[in-house]
Write an enzyme that holds these catalytic residues in place. Sequence first.
Site, short mmCIF file in Angstrom:
data_model
loop_
_atom_site.label_atom_id
_atom_site.label_comp_id
_atom_site.label_asym_id
_atom_site.label_seq_id
_atom_site.Cartn_x
_atom_site.Cartn_y
_atom_site.Cartn_z
CG ASN A 69 -0.05 0.48 2.61
OD1 ASN A 69 -0.55 1.93 2.91
ND2 ASN A 69 0.53 0.10 3.00
CB CYS A 130 3.76 6.61 7.36
SG CYS A 130 3.11 6.33 6.13
CE LYS A 164 2.14 -0.07 13.04
NZ LYS A 164 0.74 -0.03 11.73
CB ILE A 190 7.56 -4.09 11.89
CG1 ILE A 190 7.55 -5.58 12.00
CG2 ILE A 190 9.17 -4.21 13.26
CD1 ILE A 190 6.41 -5.56 11.14
CB THR A 265 -3.09 -7.62 5.89
OG1 THR A 265 -1.75 -6.03 5.96
CG2 THR A 265 -3.42 -7.59 4.23
C1 SIN Z 1 -0.39 4.94 4.45
O1 SIN Z 1 -1.41 5.70 5.01
O2 SIN Z 1 0.96 5.15 3.91
C2 SIN Z 1 -0.55 3.62 5.85
C3 SIN Z 1 0.48 4.49 7.29
C4 SIN Z 1 1.64 3.30 7.40
O3 SIN Z 1 2.42 2.51 6.44
O4 SIN Z 1 2.25 3.74 8.16
#
Ligand code: SIN
Length: 306
Positions: A69, A130, A164, A190, A265
Site C-alpha cells: 500500500n 509510515c 510503532k 512492526i 491486513t
Molecule cells: C499509509 O497511510 O500510507 C500507511 C500507513 C503506514 O504505513 O503507517
Amino acid sequence: MNPLAVQLNRLSLANPILVASGTFGYAKEMTAFVDFKQLGGIVPKTVTPQPRAGNPPPRTVETASGLLNSIGLDNDGFDQFMADKLPYLAGLGTSVIVNIAAKTCDEFKRMADVLNAAKGVAAVELNISCPNVSGGVDFATNPDLAADVVRTVCSAGDLPVIAKLTPNVTSVIPIAQAVADAGADAVSLINTFQGMAIDWKKRQPVLGNVLGGLSGPAIKPLALRIVWQVAQAVKIPIIGVGGIQCLDDVMEFIVAGASAVQIGTANFYNPGLANSLVTELLQVVQEQQVASFTELIGTLKIPVRD
Ligand code: SIN
C-alpha cells in the site's frame, strides 16, 4: 480473574487482540461484521494535524501472500477526528488507541495535549514509521529522533504511549531501546516493509507513489524475527504486528515475546477474525492449563546444540 487481561505498563487491556491502524477505518465501517466489545482494542487510521489527501492512485496492489500500500496517510485531520470520529469510537465499549503522525515534535505535542484532556482515549500510538510520506522526518529510523518524539508526547500527560516502529532499518533494537528509555509504555513491531510492484510490459511501477509498504502473511516470519530479537533486548512490552491470520500466528508472536498483537491486513478479507481469535485464545489458555495467557509470553525455547 480474566485470563486474557494484559497490562502494557500503564495500559490495561481486556485481552491482547487489537486491530491495527489503517486496516479498520474508524470502526464505523466494520459495524456489521465485528463485535467491538469483544476486542482488546481498536487502533484507528493514523490522524495528522492537518487533513491529508494521500498519495496518487493506484494506492494498493495485491502481491504473493501480501498487500502493498501507498495510502500516504490520507485522513481528515486531527480536529475532524476529535469532533466526529472519537465520540463514536469512545462509545464502542473497547479500548481506543489513537494513532497519530506528524512532521515535528511540536505537532505531536499539540495533538498529545488534546488527547490527554479528552475522554475515551486509552493510549496513543505514535506512527513514526509510515514508509509512504515524503517531506517529513523519518523519526523511527533514528534512535535520537524517535526518543525525542516519545519524550515529547510523554510530557503531555499520563496517557500511555506506544511507539510503532519501522522494520526498514539495519536493526530495530537500538530504536526500541531508545524509545523505551524515553518512556514509551510499549512498542508496536512492526510497520510495513518498503517494497515495489512493477508492470514490466508498461515499464512502469504499479503504485502511483512508486514505492509502498508490504503487509500480510508474506511478512510474518520477518515480523516474528524482529519481535523475538527486540524481546531479548528491551524490557517494555511488545505488540506484535505482521501477517497474523490465525490463532497459531498469534501464539507464535506471544511465544516469541509479544504481550499483545494487532490484526492488520487480514481485516480486509476476514473482518470477523479478531473476534474469533479472542474466543480461540481463551481455549488455548484452557488447553495449556495456565491461569493467564501472559504465562505463555516469551516462552520460546532455543535448543542448545553441542
Ligand atoms: C499509509 O497511510 O500510507 C500507511 C500507513 C503506514 O504505513 O503507517
